[in-house]
Scaffold this active site. Structure first.
Site, PDB file in Angstrom:
ATOM      1  CG  ASN A   1      20.965  30.758 -28.704  1.00 41.73           C
ATOM      2  OD1 ASN A   1      21.045  30.090 -29.728  1.00 41.73           O
ATOM      3  ND2 ASN A   1      21.883  31.656 -28.391  1.00 41.73           N
TER       4      ASN A   1
ATOM      5  CB  CYS B   1      18.382  25.767 -18.898  1.00 37.89           C
ATOM      6  SG  CYS B   1      18.025  26.994 -20.181  1.00 37.89           S
TER       7      CYS B   1
ATOM      8  CB  CYS C   1      22.194  28.988 -18.012  1.00 37.42           C
ATOM      9  SG  CYS C   1      20.413  29.159 -18.162  1.00 37.42           S
TER      10      CYS C   1
ATOM     11  CD  GLU D   1      20.230  24.719 -22.760  1.00 40.26           C
ATOM     12  OE1 GLU D   1      19.881  25.734 -23.406  1.00 40.26           O
ATOM     13  OE2 GLU D   1      21.311  24.645 -22.162  1.00 40.26           O
TER      14      GLU D   1
HETATM   15  N1  THU Z   1      22.579  29.915 -24.009  1.00 35.60           N
HETATM   16  C1  THU Z   1      21.785  28.845 -24.281  1.00 35.60           C
HETATM   17  O1  THU Z   1      20.965  28.878 -25.202  1.00 35.60           O
HETATM   18  N2  THU Z   1      21.919  27.756 -23.512  1.00 35.60           N
HETATM   19  C2  THU Z   1      22.847  27.602 -22.524  1.00 35.60           C
HETATM   20  O2  THU Z   1      22.869  26.581 -21.882  1.00 35.60           O
HETATM   21  C3  THU Z   1      23.798  28.677 -22.240  1.00 35.60           C
HETATM   22  C4  THU Z   1      23.529  29.968 -22.930  1.00 35.60           C
HETATM   23  C5  THU Z   1      22.450  31.108 -24.859  1.00 35.60           C
HETATM   24  C6  THU Z   1      21.898  32.311 -24.197  1.00 35.60           C
HETATM   25  C7  THU Z   1      22.418  33.415 -25.079  1.00 35.60           C
HETATM   26  O3  THU Z   1      21.550  33.559 -26.197  1.00 35.60           O
HETATM   27  C8  THU Z   1      23.749  32.882 -25.564  1.00 35.60           C
HETATM   28  O4  THU Z   1      23.730  31.483 -25.332  1.00 35.60           O
HETATM   29  C9  THU Z   1      24.935  33.497 -24.861  1.00 35.60           C
HETATM   30  O5  THU Z   1      24.837  33.399 -23.506  1.00 35.60           O
END
Ligand code: THU
Length: 135
Positions: A42, A94, A91, A55
């Protein structure tokens, strides 16, 4: 690739997380049908909106390099400095992006809580998706 190995790659990818705002570090490892692996983390932004999940980083890296046939993805997430202790499910955004490039019935999503791996098809996590068939 075995799902255990793909989870290890996701844990490795998580180390690159740029998440100064949430402090939540996520890593993803995406494997193509040919066995190539793309890692993603992320990447957050001060304006919040431009942030991107691990993702999507992995998927967009792969698609931008000409790969479009994916077999599986492993995802791990935990607060910075902590080890993985809970499942980090993708999420909704994604899941929608996965539905653009991955088969609902065969693409596998592996989640890890530090103890066990739970695996789901994309169709299980995104039933009744709006996709090319609906456009
Ligand atoms: N996040 C992801 O990278 N993938 C997920 O499936 C859920 C959330 C990240 C987004 C943000 O940078 C952090 O996790 C907190 O929500």
């Amino acid at each position: 690739m075995e799902k255990e190995e793909l989870v290890e790659r996701a844990i490795e990818a998580r180390k690159m997380s740029y998440s100064p705002y949430s402090g939540f570090c996520v890593g993803a490892a995406l494997e193509t049908e040919e066995g190539e692996v793309f890692l993603g983390c992320n990447i957050e932004n001060a304006a919040y909106g431009p942030s991107v999940c691990a993702e999507r980083t992995a998927i967009f890296k792969a698609v931008s390099e000409g790969c479009g046939d994916f077999s599986q993805i492993a995802i791990v997430g935990a607060p910075r400095g902590e080890s993985i202790s809970r499942f980090c499910a993708p999420c909704g955004v994604c899941r929608q992006v996965m539905s653009e490039f991955c088969r609902k019935d065969t693409f596998m999503i592996h989640l890890y809580d530090g103890k066990e791996i739970r695996s789901y098809t994309l169709g299980e996590l995104l039933p009744l998706a709006f996709d090319l068939d609906g456009v």
